[in-house]
Design an enzyme around this catalytic site. Structure first.
Site, PDB file in Angstrom:
ATOM      1  N   CYS A 100       0.827  -1.212   0.000  1.00 59.92           N
ATOM      2  CA  CYS A 100       0.000   0.000   0.000  1.00 59.92           C
ATOM      3  C   CYS A 100       0.858   1.257   0.000  1.00 59.92           C
ATOM      4  CB  CYS A 100      -0.954  -0.001   1.192  1.00 59.92           C
ATOM      5  SG  CYS A 100      -0.135  -0.171   2.800  1.00 59.92           S
ATOM      6  N   HIS A 114      -1.451   1.195   7.521  1.00 65.12           N
ATOM      7  CA  HIS A 114      -1.921   1.182   6.133  1.00 65.12           C
ATOM      8  C   HIS A 114      -1.777   2.576   5.534  1.00 65.12           C
ATOM      9  CE1 HIS A 114      -4.137  -0.103   2.651  1.00 65.12           C
ATOM     10  NE2 HIS A 114      -5.127   0.757   2.861  1.00 65.12           N
TER      11      HIS A 114
END
Length: 473
Positions: free
Chosen positions: A70, A406
């Site tokens: 990510c 994330h």
């Protein structure tokens, strides 16, 4: 249907008509097939699924997460907003065949060109695809160039989470070497994403010592964060003025030097990195500073420039200020006119609809007094001649440590580019719409959503912001 000379309506009370058994009613109309329901039922945005909304608004494709990638996906989506980068990548094939750029035919140069070539292909896939694109080739080239991004976590058994800012820097460093038109010409990265910083070292304990002045390139400004920093401009200021202890030759001992840096050239695209991670020895992790640091949609960095550059930029900066004041006034008058029109029509619903629309009003009539741009700034392709920027991209992190959590990329939608903007009842008012790239899950958000990424809790927190010079046209 006519009854006693009158038309029977849906809300007519039948008991008041005095109808008797076998009474004759007259029905008027045309003989023919009854109207059919539309083959495709009309759907409003609030009634659509995420996939249906994406198709209706022509939302761009995202990048598939290939296992803790990510950080890379968010970085690439923001860099894709740099128009000149895509243009330079499009010319890459011609340059490669002509042997321009790089450092001859060395292995290192080959790796950098391969990374740029894979990035070009990936951007083309994103433009053509309607679904998530797996960036396998680019990821392979990134790990070949920098093995750090291929580290495996022995406990989890998969690839480690990496730092998005490090990925950002590595990609730009590589492109700086591969996107140069020729050996004596600056690369696209140097022209459009790099500035010049002048740094002065001076020791107060040694007033007779001549201050040391250095000049170097920079590709980002650091936002230092401590308890006193609430706004990004305060954090940038801390990074540009520091006190560092080092040995003084004139004194023959260590002394404290005041180090002051000022910008001598501003690039068209300015990266601001937020120093949110620090080494926490007690837990052996890079812990995160979650403190709120507000950042604006429009950023003026002229205060961090040299006096000479400030003087050169002053006319353009004044022009933009007058232009924005006129546009703000016209937006205010247009909104008031819509409200007054709705009041006259007595339509509360239509008023709500107008307030709930995107609020876009054409500002073609907004003009400011003409000005003369400094000749040196005019000749400097890729610079920012005003010192004023607009936010176009954000990389955020959610989590408590650098090696976990994330990353998400947020990119501003350009007006008139791509699909239509959301509109209708219940749609919030915003000057700009943004794409939220959560890997291959892409949605749209407003300016207000972007400003909430300032931190202060366990939510998505700005880690890298990308600004673009405000257009003078």
């Amino acid at each position: 249907i006519l009854v006693k000379g009158g038309q029977l309506k849906d809300d007519t009370d039948m008991s008041t008509l005095g109808l008797k058994e076998n009474a004759v009613l007259m029905m008027m109309g045309t003989v023919g097939e009854l109207p059919k329901a539309p083959a495709t039922q009309t759907k409003f945005i609030e009634d659509m699924s995420e996939n249906e909304v994406a198709q209706a608004l022509a939302i761009p494709a995202g990048l598939v997460n290939l296992g803790n990638t990510c950080y890379m996906n968010a970085t690439l989506q923001c860099l894709k907003a740099v128009t000149e980068m895509k243009e330079a990548l499009d010319k890459l094939k011609t340059q490669s065949s002509g042997g321009g750029g790089g450092s001859g035919g060395s292995q290192g140069s080959s790796v950098h060109k391969s990374l740029a070539s894979s990035l070009k292909s990936l951007f083309e896939q994103l433009n053509e695809s309607g679904e998530g694109v797996p960036p396998m080739v680019f990821l392979h080239m990134l790990r070949q160039m920098s093995p750090k991004f291929g580290e495996v976590d022995p406990r989890a058994g998969g690839y480690r989470q990496q730092d998005a800012e490090e990925c950002w820097n590595e990609i730009l460093t590589s492109l700086d070497q591969s996107l140069s038109p020729g050996s004596n010409e600056p690369s696209m990265i140097e022209k459009y994403m790099s500035g010049t910083m002048v740094t002065t070292w001076k020791a107060d304990d040694a007033p007779e010592e001549t201050p040391t002045v250095n000049q170097e390139r920079f590709r980002k400004l650091d936002c230092h964060i401590d308890s006193s920093v609430n706004y990004v401009s305060q954090g940038i200021h801390k990074g540009l003025e520091q006190v560092i202890e080092k040995r003084s030759e004139s004194l023959g001992r260590n002394a404290e030097y005041k180090v002051v840096s000022r910008i001598a050239r501003l690039p068209k695209y300015l990266t601001v990195a937020y120093n949110r991670f620090f080494w926490k020895a007690s837990e052996s992790v890079e812990a995160k500073i979650v403190k709120s640091v507000k950042f604006p949609l429009d950023l003026d960095v002229s205060e961090f420039c040299t006096p000479e550059l400030q003087d050169k930029m002053r006319p353009a900066k004044q022009y933009l200020r007058e232009l924005e004041d006129k546009k703000a006034l016209e937006r205010k008058l247009a909104k008031r006119a819509r409200y007054e029109k709705d009041e006259e029509e007595g339509g509360k619903g239509s008023s709500e609809k107008a307030a709930g629309s995107s609020g876009d009003v054409e500002m073609e009539s907004a003009e400011a007094a003409p000005f003369e741009l400094d000749p040196e700034l005019k000749a400097d392709v890729g610079c920012n001649p005003s010192g004023v920027y607009e936010l176009i991209g954000v990389v955020t992190h959610i989590g408590r440590t650098a090696n976990s959590g994330h990353y998400i990329g947020w990119v501003r939608k350009e007006k008139g580019v791509g699909g239509p903007e959301p509109s209708g009842k219940g749609i919030p008012e915003t000057q700009h719409w943004w794409y939220k790239f959560d890997d291959d899950n892409v949605s749209m958000v407003t300016d207000s959503d972007i400003l909430r990424l300032c931190g202060g809790g366990d939510w998505h927190t700005a880690y890298v912001t990308l600004y673009r010079a405000k257009s003078l046209e």
